[in-house]
Design a protein around this motif. Sequence first.
Motif, PDB file in Angstrom:
ATOM      1  N   HIS A  53       0.833  -1.203   0.000  1.00 39.53           N
ATOM      2  CA  HIS A  53       0.000   0.000   0.000  1.00 39.53           C
ATOM      3  C   HIS A  53       0.872   1.260   0.000  1.00 39.53           C
ATOM      4  N   LEU A  54       1.874   1.258   0.884  1.00 41.47           N
ATOM      5  CA  LEU A  54       2.795   2.404   0.969  1.00 41.47           C
ATOM      6  C   LEU A  54       3.525   2.610  -0.346  1.00 41.47           C
ATOM      7  N   ARG A  57       1.362   4.210  -2.905  1.00 39.96           N
ATOM      8  CA  ARG A  57       1.176   5.630  -2.621  1.00 39.96           C
ATOM      9  C   ARG A  57       2.416   6.439  -3.005  1.00 39.96           C
ATOM     10  N   ARG A  60       2.571   6.877  -6.735  1.00 38.07           N
ATOM     11  CA  ARG A  60       1.667   7.900  -7.245  1.00 38.07           C
ATOM     12  C   ARG A  60       2.295   9.279  -7.147  1.00 38.07           C
ATOM     13  N   LYS A  61       3.061   9.476  -6.077  1.00 41.41           N
ATOM     14  CA  LYS A  61       3.706  10.776  -5.897  1.00 41.41           C
ATOM     15  C   LYS A  61       4.874  10.934  -6.844  1.00 41.41           C
TER      16      LYS A  61
ATOM     17  N   PRO B  84      -3.306  11.710  -6.394  1.00 38.55           N
ATOM     18  CA  PRO B  84      -1.857  11.684  -6.645  1.00 38.55           C
ATOM     19  C   PRO B  84      -1.026  12.373  -5.564  1.00 38.55           C
ATOM     20  N   TYR B 173      -3.448   2.732   9.429  1.00 37.75           N
ATOM     21  CA  TYR B 173      -2.880   1.407   9.201  1.00 37.75           C
ATOM     22  C   TYR B 173      -3.678   0.304   9.859  1.00 37.75           C
TER      23      TYR B 173
END
Lengths: 247, 290
Positions: A53-54, A57, A60-61, B84, B173
């Motif tokens: 998940h991290l 993310r 995406r950045k 984003p 989390y």
Amino acid sequence: MLNVNNLMVFYENALAVNDLSFEIKQGEIIGLFGSNSAGKTTILNTLSGLTHHLKVREQRKGGTRITISGSINYLDADIMSLKPRDRVELGIILCRERHPVFRDNTVEENLKLGGYLRKAQEIKESLQFVYELFPPLIKLRKNKAGMLSGGEKEMVAIGMSLVAKPKLLLMDEPLLGLSPHMQAEVVRATLEIRKHGVTVMMSEQYARPIMPIIDRGYIIENGTLVMTGTGTELMDNPEVKSAYFGT
Amino acid sequence: MVTNFLIYGLVNSAILMLSAIGFSLTFGLSGVANFAHGAMYLTAGFIAWMLINYLGLSPLVAMLLTVVLMGILGALIYRIILMPVRGIVLSEVISTFALGVALIEFFRWKGFTSFDFSLPPFVKGSIEIFGVTIDYQRLIIIGIALIIALFLWYFTHYTNTGLALRGMAQDEYTALSIGIESDWAAMLSLGLGAALASVAAVAILPLGIISINLGYEIFLIALAVSVLGGLESTLGLFVGSLILGYAMVIASTYLGPQWGQVVYLGAIVIVLAIKPSGLFGKYKELEERV
């Protein structure tokens, strides 16, 4: 049940997990031992999908700060690129370290949230099981979880994971900061959980309290697997003894 | 005089609360400070106006449709603009701020500036209460504010989805590890926030004309109420609205109408200087340190 092969996890340029391979068989209780920053939490987070998940993310950045390679096979399916939610649906549930609970919610709300992806009737049955496993929680049902003691929070956190219906329960340092009495309670509960067909992997820095109940243990140093064996084998090893059992 | 003050203060407080609730909810649930909140309010007003005047829909249908459309728009804004940069707070603020200005100035550019733009009230006419004449629309605003507050309280305490959203807001989390998805949660809270901004718009705008600058004004009001009451605090939203609502009525009665705006802008400055977390805000950092 779970096969991990050549797993590597990088944060930026730091190697958190180094070429790790291990397996978990159905019905086992597995210990994952290591000191602070050895990579225990990263391993469990990677199994439960939080690291993935991290990574998504960060991507995406516009960066590739987290790299995961190798393979994770669970019940003969590759789960490397599954989201945390999909892994929860498959029965991989992580109970995070430092007994995390939703502090503004009541104990019962916390437990019910654990069954977020399940039907109301199934949640009811699981709640029943949690209250039988941890009777002190019955009285605390309406209390705000943020006001509980560390031991009580741990019971809620484990309870929440159980309501999520795990097949493979990953517990990240469940004994950290608990009194010896509470530690014994968690150990007892873990055996009870296993009796109900749940496979368990638990990480700890200090191995002694859980050593008697584990089937096998893995010792991690700097993200690398340095030793593996049954509970007794690890206990009898002098190096291990001094490093992880205290004197 | 006193009853007049009490009733109009209450109406004003209800208006402030409705104006702020979408902003406050979105921030509380997803941590996104939606600087386009006022623009959402304005857009909702114009969409409702267009549905009524171009498509000839009945006002009630048009207003309900507006709320739904705006909810979808809010979710899309998260999906396209915010996803984003999720997690980079400054970028979230910059992108919503830019979007807000773009929307507001788009309407100005397209000439939505005349006095023709206004929405019809739900019910015309007025009533006398304790010797004070008050129109039905203002009473309806108080009713809607109460209904919305009750609905949100129920939603966040008793529904699965509401509890999941609150869970995500408290501990991302842990929420992820029981199967709640963070993008889904944030998308939903942006959508809800936009829908609430449009409920406010269709309820409040009938009191006057739809003026472009409301896009900025409503955002500042939302910011003032949330900063005063404490961001993320529902109780703070109520109390903040009441304090500012009455303070604005007092200021405009005794000092002149232009002072009403000074009150909420001044409140932002004063609160940030004296108690930055607001009246009911929580010092999260402190809790975590303990």
